[in-house]
Write an enzyme that holds these catalytic residues in place. Structure first.
Site, PDB file in Angstrom:
ATOM      1  N   ASP A  98      33.541  48.731  41.503  1.00 36.55           N
ATOM      2  CA  ASP A  98      34.756  48.018  41.909  1.00 36.55           C
ATOM      3  C   ASP A  98      36.012  48.687  41.369  1.00 36.55           C
ATOM      4  O   ASP A  98      35.947  49.600  40.537  1.00 36.55           O
ATOM      5  CB  ASP A  98      34.683  46.552  41.444  1.00 36.55           C
ATOM      6  CG  ASP A  98      34.233  46.395  39.993  1.00 36.55           C
ATOM      7  OD1 ASP A  98      34.234  47.404  39.253  1.00 36.55           O
ATOM      8  OD2 ASP A  98      33.888  45.275  39.593  1.00 36.55           O
ATOM      9  N   ASN A 124      31.213  33.897  34.743  1.00 38.59           N
ATOM     10  CA  ASN A 124      30.879  32.962  35.827  1.00 38.59           C
ATOM     11  C   ASN A 124      29.751  33.508  36.703  1.00 38.59           C
ATOM     12  O   ASN A 124      29.511  33.013  37.792  1.00 38.59           O
ATOM     13  CB  ASN A 124      32.120  32.663  36.677  1.00 38.59           C
ATOM     14  CG  ASN A 124      32.699  33.921  37.308  1.00 38.59           C
ATOM     15  OD1 ASN A 124      32.124  35.005  37.181  1.00 38.59           O
ATOM     16  ND2 ASN A 124      33.817  33.792  37.999  1.00 38.59           N
ATOM     17  N   HIS A 167      29.595  36.635  37.901  1.00 37.62           N
ATOM     18  CA  HIS A 167      29.944  37.667  38.880  1.00 37.62           C
ATOM     19  C   HIS A 167      29.316  39.004  38.506  1.00 37.62           C
ATOM     20  O   HIS A 167      29.089  39.302  37.329  1.00 37.62           O
ATOM     21  CB  HIS A 167      31.461  37.774  39.113  1.00 37.62           C
ATOM     22  CG  HIS A 167      32.279  38.351  38.021  1.00 37.62           C
ATOM     23  ND1 HIS A 167      33.359  37.716  37.466  1.00 37.62           N
ATOM     24  CD2 HIS A 167      32.217  39.555  37.392  1.00 37.62           C
ATOM     25  CE1 HIS A 167      33.914  38.480  36.557  1.00 37.62           C
ATOM     26  NE2 HIS A 167      33.237  39.608  36.479  1.00 37.62           N
ATOM     27  N   GLU A 219      32.557  37.348  43.193  1.00 40.86           N
ATOM     28  CA  GLU A 219      32.802  36.065  42.537  1.00 40.86           C
ATOM     29  C   GLU A 219      31.937  34.975  43.167  1.00 40.86           C
ATOM     30  O   GLU A 219      31.472  35.128  44.302  1.00 40.86           O
ATOM     31  CB  GLU A 219      34.285  35.701  42.700  1.00 40.86           C
ATOM     32  CG  GLU A 219      35.243  36.653  42.004  1.00 40.86           C
ATOM     33  CD  GLU A 219      35.400  36.377  40.516  1.00 40.86           C
ATOM     34  OE1 GLU A 219      34.407  35.988  39.865  1.00 40.86           O
ATOM     35  OE2 GLU A 219      36.508  36.562  40.001  1.00 40.86           O
TER      36      GLU A 219
END
Ligand code: GLP
Length: 241
Positions: free
Chosen positions: A67, A136, A138, A143
């Protein structure tokens, strides 16, 4: 899923680096999927040590990163382009022309994502994908959401991710709010996946992601369906399982 329990961050880093080194030794022209974040820094340090000892040759390796923040220039010290150079590429003999990240400077998201998908397809698939784990759940910047995204896409970062990454920026406003990330299908297509996790603050998400139901609300949970995943985690990260 193979889970390796390491005593602490240093042991986690050493063991993860050994797995990547084994990949490069067994297939010198391999494609490595690489990750950023604070967790893999020690892994990269160990790989640099392998290289400095003369035990590892990166000259034929290709890399594709997961990313990149949208809107950060390559010379911005918070861009993932900068991170990869700083932590790995400039310290080893990898061919810089064979290292790829999404182009964060491309403002046209569709164009940036298509270009990165084309690159991933052209390198012929990922042999080993390294991943960190967001609080979380990811992976890359995939996400939590209603469905698993397939290929490279532009993401609106969640509040929790922006806050978690704020520590690297001067102010909240400086943290990019969007990023380009490889999709879940691309990650799942990697032949092998290696996840590194450290610290008690990741213990709950380790439990949810690897021992809970598979759901796009916890993106890393999809890895339970991958045939060759190794999680290298320290005792603190495994403390709830
Ligand atoms: C960022 C990256 C992820 C990384 C995550 C966790 O959001 N895009 O690839 O896994 O942070 O980072 P850390 O390892 O610093 O906890």
């Amino acid at each position: 899923m193979n889970i390796i329990k390491a005593k602490d961050y240093d042991e986690m880093s050493r063991r993860a680096a050994n797995i990547i080194a084994a990949q490069v030794l067994s297939k010198p022209e391999c494609v490595l999927g690489l990750a950023t974040g604070s967790t893999p820094i020690g892994t990269y340090k160990n790989l640099v040590e392998w290289y400095n000892r003369g035990d590892l040759d990166f000259s034929k390796v290709t890399s594709v990163n997961l990313d990149e923040y949208k809107g950060l220039t390559k010379d911005n010290d918070q861009s993932y382009y900068y991170f990869m150079n700083d932590n790995l590429f400039q310290h080893v003999n990898i061919n810089k022309e064979r290292t790829f990240l999404p182009d964060g400077t491309e403002s046209d998201s569709e164009k940036a994502c298509k270009a990165y998908n084309d690159i991933i397809h052209s390198v012929g698939g990922i042999d080993l994908q390294l991943l960190g784990l967001g609080h979380n759940g990811h992976i890359g910047f995939n996400e939590p959401c209603d469905c698993f995204e397939l290929e490279t896409h532009c993401v609106d970062l969640t509040e929790s991710t922006i806050k978690a990454n704020q520590r690297f920026f001067a102010t909240y406003d400086d943290v990019p709010k969007q990023a380009y990330t490889m999709g879940i299908k691309t990650i799942m297509n990697a032949k092998k996946v290696l996840v590194v996790v450290s610290g008690a603050d990741k213990a709950q998400i380790v439990k949810d992601a690897f021992f809970g139901p598979v759901t796009p609300l916890v993106p890393a949970s999809v890895l339970q369906l991958h045939p060759d995943v190794t999680v290298v985690a320290d005792e603190a990260a495994l403390s709830l399982v």
